[in-house]
Design an enzyme around this catalytic site. Structure first.
Site, PDB file in Angstrom:
ATOM      1  N   GLY A   6       0.995  -1.221  -0.095  1.00  0.00           N
ATOM      2  CA  GLY A   6      -0.034   0.068  -0.113  1.00  0.00           C
ATOM      3  C   GLY A   6       0.946   1.256  -0.072  1.00  0.00           C
ATOM      4  N   GLU A 135       9.611  -3.595   5.426  1.00  0.00           N
ATOM      5  CA  GLU A 135      10.677  -3.131   4.429  1.00  0.00           C
ATOM      6  C   GLU A 135      11.946  -3.318   4.947  1.00  0.00           C
ATOM      7  OE1 GLU A 135      10.039  -1.250   2.022  1.00  0.00           O
ATOM      8  OE2 GLU A 135       7.631  -0.927   2.235  1.00  0.00           O
TER       9      GLU A 135
END
Length: 184
Positions: A6, A135
């Site tokens: 997203g 991440e």
């Protein structure tokens, strides 16, 4: 293995913080097994869930001491194996003091990619049932990222893996992809 994708600011990292008990949900509940995360101790959550974020926590200690924070009883063979799987062993062995090298406050003496790979090695030593990669390959070059993705693929058969990512390469190895928009 599920990937969560997203736009920046849509709530992906907040979701990771909810899963690990850093935040409590305003509505609903998060269960780990049949118990609410909010009812579990930090130690209990930490033994079940491991997270590697783009901003890895490192202390002003040696490489070995930072690794042992995850498993203080880890044997030398386990430490080396975890570092090899995280693609950081050759770097460590190139240092004059090897595993005894002090990495400085917050790992300042290491590059972003080296900190992430060391954090992944620490996670492998922790050996949790649920692994969250937030991440975690963002500071890695393509070669190092590919090596870490191989390790993630190996883990995905025996662990629950949640990957929060922007890079398509990290999403492609997942079984499912969830798109977050505006916190949903």
């Amino acid at each position: 293995h599920i990937a969560i994708v997203g736009r920046s600011g849509c709530g992906k990292t907040t979701l990771a913080n909810l899963l690990t008990g850093v935040y409590e949900p305003c509505d609903g509940e998060i269960l780990l097994g049949n118990r609410r995360v909010s009812e579990l101790s930090h130690e209990s959550i930490s033994s079940k869930i491991g997270i590697v974020s783009q901003f890895s926590q490192m202390l002003n200690l040696s490489i070995r001491e930072n690794l042992l924070l995850a498993n203080r009883h880890a044997r030398e063979e386990e430490i080396r194996n975890a570092c090899e799987k995280a693609n950081i062993l050759s770097f460590i062995e190139s240092l004059p003091d090897k595993f005894e090298t002090n990495i400085g406050e917050r790992g300042i003496k290491l590059s972003g990619g080296q900190r992430q790979r060391l954090s992944i090695a620490r996670l492998l030593l922790q050996n949790p049932d649920i692994i969250i990669f937030d991440e975690s390959t963002s500071s890695l070059d393509s070669h190092s990222e590919n090596e870490i993705l191989k390790t993630i693929r190996l883990l995905s058969g025996s662990k629950t893996i949640i990957t929060i990512a922007h890079r398509l390469s990290t999403v492609l190895i997942s079984d499912r992809v969830a798109l977050m928009e505006d916190g949903k």
